[in-house]
Design an enzyme around this catalytic site. Structure first.
Site, PDB file in Angstrom:
ATOM      1  N   ALA A   1      24.309  35.944  15.613  1.00 31.59           N
ATOM      2  CA  ALA A   1      24.198  36.841  14.460  1.00 31.59           C
ATOM      3  C   ALA A   1      25.609  37.180  13.970  1.00 31.59           C
ATOM      4  O   ALA A   1      26.595  36.992  14.691  1.00 31.59           O
ATOM      5  CB  ALA A   1      23.437  38.112  14.824  1.00 31.59           C
ATOM      6  N   PHE A   2      25.690  37.694  12.749  1.00 31.60           N
ATOM      7  CA  PHE A   2      27.020  37.925  12.158  1.00 31.60           C
ATOM      8  C   PHE A   2      27.819  38.968  12.924  1.00 31.60           C
ATOM      9  O   PHE A   2      29.038  39.039  12.796  1.00 31.60           O
ATOM     10  CB  PHE A   2      26.879  38.352  10.687  1.00 31.60           C
ATOM     11  CG  PHE A   2      26.582  39.804  10.485  1.00 31.60           C
ATOM     12  CD1 PHE A   2      25.286  40.273  10.425  1.00 31.60           C
ATOM     13  CD2 PHE A   2      27.620  40.730  10.364  1.00 31.60           C
ATOM     14  CE1 PHE A   2      25.017  41.618  10.248  1.00 31.60           C
ATOM     15  CE2 PHE A   2      27.356  42.074  10.180  1.00 31.60           C
ATOM     16  CZ  PHE A   2      26.048  42.522  10.133  1.00 31.60           C
ATOM     17  N   LYS A   3      27.163  39.783  13.747  1.00 33.18           N
ATOM     18  CA  LYS A   3      27.864  40.818  14.508  1.00 33.18           C
ATOM     19  C   LYS A   3      28.988  40.227  15.367  1.00 33.18           C
ATOM     20  O   LYS A   3      29.962  40.897  15.672  1.00 33.18           O
ATOM     21  CB  LYS A   3      26.893  41.569  15.424  1.00 33.18           C
ATOM     22  CG  LYS A   3      25.670  42.174  14.752  1.00 33.18           C
ATOM     23  CD  LYS A   3      25.987  43.434  14.003  1.00 33.18           C
ATOM     24  CE  LYS A   3      24.776  44.292  13.630  1.00 33.18           C
ATOM     25  NZ  LYS A   3      23.726  43.649  12.851  1.00 33.18           N
ATOM     26  N   ASP A   4      28.835  38.945  15.744  1.00 37.08           N
ATOM     27  CA  ASP A   4      29.867  38.311  16.568  1.00 37.08           C
ATOM     28  C   ASP A   4      31.226  38.254  15.862  1.00 37.08           C
ATOM     29  O   ASP A   4      32.259  38.271  16.526  1.00 37.08           O
ATOM     30  CB  ASP A   4      29.448  36.881  16.943  1.00 37.08           C
ATOM     31  CG  ASP A   4      28.312  36.855  17.962  1.00 37.08           C
ATOM     32  OD1 ASP A   4      28.291  37.724  18.851  1.00 37.08           O
ATOM     33  OD2 ASP A   4      27.449  35.962  17.865  1.00 37.08           O
TER      34      ASP A   4
ATOM     35  N   MET B   1      32.586  41.690  16.583  1.00 31.33           N
ATOM     36  CA  MET B   1      32.590  42.107  17.981  1.00 31.33           C
ATOM     37  C   MET B   1      33.508  41.236  18.831  1.00 31.33           C
ATOM     38  O   MET B   1      34.227  41.740  19.693  1.00 31.33           O
ATOM     39  CB  MET B   1      31.162  42.059  18.503  1.00 31.33           C
ATOM     40  CG  MET B   1      30.876  43.098  19.508  1.00 31.33           C
ATOM     41  SD  MET B   1      31.063  44.774  18.898  1.00 31.33           S
ATOM     42  CE  MET B   1      29.442  45.101  18.285  1.00 31.33           C
TER      43      MET B   1
END
Ligand SMILES: *Cc1c(COP(=O)(O)O)cnc(C)c1O
Length: 462
Positions: free
Chosen positions: A110-113, A116
């Site tokens: 997911a784009f959160k990577d 993060m």
């Protein structure tokens, strides 16, 4: 570069302090005192560069003296080395003038990577030199938690506690949080919804004794460093499509308003973004607010796109701060009304600013499924349900500029929704194929603040 709180009464911080702190002590969110602008020539020079180099040039003005150029470049390189695509954020074409920005090639799909993985590197470097220990507590609707765990697992100066709503995340999401075996990783399944988890997190930050004792640090999308990391792919996508010589539109599937706020910052930095479109699922507080001027929380409706099942959209406070002429007292007043009455009304001037800045649309469950099926047929692309919400709203907003829709997760992260719409079961990438065989480790909690704080104190020995 200094950072100020949206509620006007917390200390002014450096980038490093704002990153390690997360939520400001007055309950507000940190924003840069002023947004640096890139010239047209500087933006034009980004075309064709590797993602990491674009990331360095876009983020460098925001970080002040926190890292030297060489250190910062090395941390960016490490952050994105584990991605499964050489372009990091590749663009695909969906229609004549409609493009999909694939943000799901990181370790948790997911784009959160994007944010993060970078934050993990930045924290490690900053804590390594000060010898400080921190406790990261995150609330997640599914994707932030796994991304945070993946970024911080095994680090010696960090414990990670992730609060997720029990029974309300997909099985892939849950397993990504509960299967890492590292001793510093703690997955907590909380009775309630995402807003319960986010509320608990805010309460922990406001419990100053607890906050200081455990060295609480936040990596939710309220953390400025996360927003900053997400600004980069607006630049990489837009220059690929002809910016700064032509304007590009973006549609962003939105929950906590972090990703789209990054687009707003990119535009403030001088990137010619035409329309910036908010796409919501049936949890449509942002669409309602833009339409009616009333920001009114309702109960969360579970949907096919669970990472956007949010009613209190934290980062919206950042744009409200600008809409109210950076008047922290006015924002604090609105947030008090929200806490007391579950609603506030945006005044006329600020509402006009918001409507000039953003378009918005809401997508029903049926339309989400239909969009997954339609896009597969029309363009041979299998969308995750969040990306489908984006594509559906983007299609209503197509114009002369190229439109980029952010594809926020890999379809295999939400196999039930994808299979329900198309009959196709999307396969996990080979590096994750054994996810369903790994043992799970999770602690079930009620939504009681005291019990969660006690557990964190016990596990960290603080
Ligand atoms: C987190 C998330 C969103 C929403 O992003 P915000 O920054 O909270 O608006 C959308 N799609 C997916 C897959 C997500 O994980």
């Amino acid at each position: 570069m200094q950072y100020i709180s949206t509620r006007g009464s917390a200390p002014v911080l450096t980038f490093e302090q704002a990153m390690l702190t997360g939520l400001a002590r007055d309950g507000g969110l940190y924003v840069p005192e002023s947004v640096p602008v890139m010239t047209e020539a500087e933006i034009a020079a980004l075309a064709g560069l590797p993602y990491e180099e674009i990331a360095f040039r876009v983020m460098r003005p925001f970080i002040g003296e926190t890292f030297t150029d060489a250190e910062f470049k090395a941390l960016i390189a490490k952050a994105y080395a584990g991605f499964g695509h050489a372009a990091r954020a590749p663009l695909k074409q969906l229609g004549p003038n409609h493009f999909l920005l694939e943000l799901f090639h990181g370790p948790t799909l997911a784009f959160k990577d994007f944010a993060m993985q970078l934050i993990g590197q930045l924290f490690q470097a900053a804590l390594g030199r000060s010898g400080q220990r921190v406790t990261i507590v995150g609330a997640t609707s599914g994707d932030t938690g796994s991304a945070a765990i993946e970024a911080f697992r095994g680090l010696s100066n960090v414990d990670v506690f992730i609060l997720y709503p029990h029974g309300r995340v997909s099985e892939v999401q849950r397993r990504q949080m509960t299967t890492p075996a590292d001793a510093n990783v703690h997955a907590l399944a909380v009775d309630g919804d995402f807003d319960t988890c986010q509320g608990l997190l805010k309460d922990m930050f406001n419990d100053f004794a607890f906050r200081d004792r455990v060295g609480l640090a936040g990596v939710n999308s309220i953390n400025w460093a996360r927003v900053l990391a997400q600004v980069v792919y607006y630049f990489s996508a837009a220059v690929s499509l002809g910016a700064p010589h032509r304007a590009v539109d973006f549609t962003v599937p939105t929950g906590n308003f972090g990703d789209i706020f990054a687009g707003y910052i990119a535009r403030q930095m001088g990137l010619p973004i035409g329309k910036l479109v908010i796409a919501t699922n049936q949890n449509d507080i942002l669409h309602r607010c833009l339409t009616t001027g009333v920001y009114q929380t309702e109960s969360v409706l579970p949907s096919l796109s669970p990472s956007m099942d949010i009613q209190v959209s934290s980062n919206f406070e950042r744009v409200l701060f600008d809409a109210y002429g950076r008047d922290g007292a006015a924002v604090a007043q609105l947030m008090n009304e929200l806490k007391g009455d579950g609603a506030f009304t945006v005044s006329q001037g600020p509402l006009e600013m918001l409507r000039d800045t953003f378009a918005s649309g809401r997508v029903s469950e049926e339309e989400t499924s239909a969009t997954i099926a339609r896009t597969l047929k029309a363009s041979a692309e299998l969308l995750c349900p969040h990306s489908a919400v984006g594509v559906a709203v983007a299609e209503q907003n197509l114009g002369a500029n190229p439109m980029v829709t952010l594809a926020t997760a890999h379809p295999a992260k939400f196999p039930a929704a994808v299979e329900g719409a198309t009959g196709i079961h999307p396969a996990l990438p080979p590096r994750m194929a054994d996810l369903f065989d790994r043992p799970e480790r999770v602690t079930r909690m009620t939504g009681e603040l005291q019990a969660i704080e006690a557990l964190i104190l016990e596990r960290t020995g603080a």
